[in-house]
Design an enzyme around this catalytic site. Sequence first.
Site, PDB file in Angstrom:
ATOM      1  N   GLU A  54       0.823  -1.213   0.000  1.00  0.00           N
ATOM      2  CA  GLU A  54       0.000   0.000   0.000  1.00  0.00           C
ATOM      3  C   GLU A  54       0.859   1.266   0.000  1.00  0.00           C
ATOM      4  O   GLU A  54       0.541   2.237  -0.665  1.00  0.00           O
ATOM      5  CB  GLU A  54      -0.944   0.021   1.218  1.00  0.00           C
ATOM      6  CG  GLU A  54      -2.050  -1.016   1.156  1.00  0.00           C
ATOM      7  CD  GLU A  54      -3.006  -0.825  -0.025  1.00  0.00           C
ATOM      8  OE1 GLU A  54      -2.992   0.255  -0.637  1.00  0.00           O
ATOM      9  OE2 GLU A  54      -3.745  -1.765  -0.352  1.00  0.00           O
ATOM     10  N   TYR A 138      -6.463   5.888   4.893  1.00  0.00           N
ATOM     11  CA  TYR A 138      -6.665   4.889   3.846  1.00  0.00           C
ATOM     12  C   TYR A 138      -5.822   3.633   4.105  1.00  0.00           C
ATOM     13  O   TYR A 138      -6.332   2.508   4.091  1.00  0.00           O
ATOM     14  CB  TYR A 138      -6.330   5.468   2.457  1.00  0.00           C
ATOM     15  CG  TYR A 138      -6.087   4.359   1.474  1.00  0.00           C
ATOM     16  CD1 TYR A 138      -7.160   3.652   0.960  1.00  0.00           C
ATOM     17  CD2 TYR A 138      -4.788   3.949   1.158  1.00  0.00           C
ATOM     18  CE1 TYR A 138      -6.954   2.568   0.127  1.00  0.00           C
ATOM     19  CE2 TYR A 138      -4.575   2.877   0.333  1.00  0.00           C
ATOM     20  CZ  TYR A 138      -5.655   2.183  -0.179  1.00  0.00           C
ATOM     21  OH  TYR A 138      -5.447   1.105  -0.977  1.00  0.00           O
ATOM     22  N   ASP A 156      -9.796   5.688  -1.615  1.00  0.00           N
ATOM     23  CA  ASP A 156      -8.623   6.193  -2.331  1.00  0.00           C
ATOM     24  C   ASP A 156      -9.119   6.791  -3.650  1.00  0.00           C
ATOM     25  O   ASP A 156     -10.338   6.929  -3.848  1.00  0.00           O
ATOM     26  CB  ASP A 156      -7.587   5.071  -2.563  1.00  0.00           C
ATOM     27  CG  ASP A 156      -8.038   4.088  -3.637  1.00  0.00           C
ATOM     28  OD1 ASP A 156      -9.241   4.059  -3.972  1.00  0.00           O
ATOM     29  OD2 ASP A 156      -7.181   3.350  -4.158  1.00  0.00           O
TER      30      ASP A 156
END
Length: 410
Positions: A54, A138, A156
């Site tokens: 991520e 997020y 996102d």
Amino acid sequence: PPARHLFSDPAEMAALRRSLLAWYDECKRDLPWRALAATEPDADRRAYAVWVSEIMLQQTQVATVINYYNRWMQKWPTLQALAQASLEEVNELWAGLGYYSRGKRLQEAARKVMSDLAGRMPRTAEDLQKLLPGVGRYTAGAIASISYGQATGVVDGNVIRVLCRLRCIGADSSSPAVIERLWDMANALVDRSRPGDFNQALMELGATVCVPKAPLCGECPVKQHCQARRRKLFGKPTPVPDVEDCGVGDCPLCPPAAEPWDSSLGVTNFPRKAAKKQPRAARTATCVLERRGCHGAPEYLIVQRPSSGLLAGLWEFPSLPLAQGLQEEKQREVLADHLQAWTGQPVVAGGLRFIGEVVHIFSHIHQTYVVYSLSLDGDVTLDPALSPSRWVTEEEFRASAVSTAMKKVL
Ligand code: SF4
């Protein structure tokens, strides 16, 4: 907000979840972090694998990340291994991926988990965000839902686009009020039994079907729930009980009255963003200093940047920011003075050879490097009181923690 912008019908929400998950099971891309998360039995190891992916995927394309991700996980397969790495090693592996503070923060966070949290990852989105540097809302939601099964949504860029289209949200999607609405929506929609897959499915839909410019609405698994598509096909969204509350100019989620629905854009009317600020222009003089190494091959001088700010801790050719409008002659003089300090040798401005200009766009800076070169003979003593510096061959240069901009300069 008016009902057309919300998900409020439980039956519709359940149908949307079912369709999206069925599509994801069939069509998802094979990605190394997905394979790892699916097969790793240990939740903390899973969380680490998701976390690394991520952070790398922030601001960077999947195709670019895959290679970096595989090398990273091979070198540091666990959080413990990463915590023991040096920042130099992290920067070297990260070189070329951009936004270098991401790697540094990831490593700092790994160290923090080892030293302050007894090696145990926080297990909820709230704790992940609170306790780990560099982990925002997020990333925390992604790690918690994918690795620990917490039923929490994520928002996102891909999710913003999909949700804005599904619910005809045309107000500025970067405004805090709209973002907050989208988080509420993502949290309400997330599938309670497969939250990680649901979140990945929503993002996958945005990345592969509901793409920015030419979305593939005909192939979309949730097209029957999409208000933007209805509006495109039938000229208006599905009638909902309080639709008259909407579209009269004061709806907080509709497109602004001054820029109404444009039928030539279809579903790409959504999302909308306020105009971006133009990047600031900057000029930097940089000099490729070259000498003959012991085997006759050329060597180049690189120096390390400060440990904070843009490209923190990375290596570069000796460089100097230039004031706006500085004449070429003056540029050479200031650069020669600067180089003299590095090499301990007199450097004549006229001896600097102008090579050309290299333009590199950072997220907020339009940077022009004015590139010079200079060959040095004999012994050069570098002043140890200045920032760290070293001579490297071209091969060593490419393996060092240098930015893409500096590779272009070379
Ligand atoms: Fe996106 Fe089209 Fe699907 Fe709507 S129907 S969610 S606009 S791809």
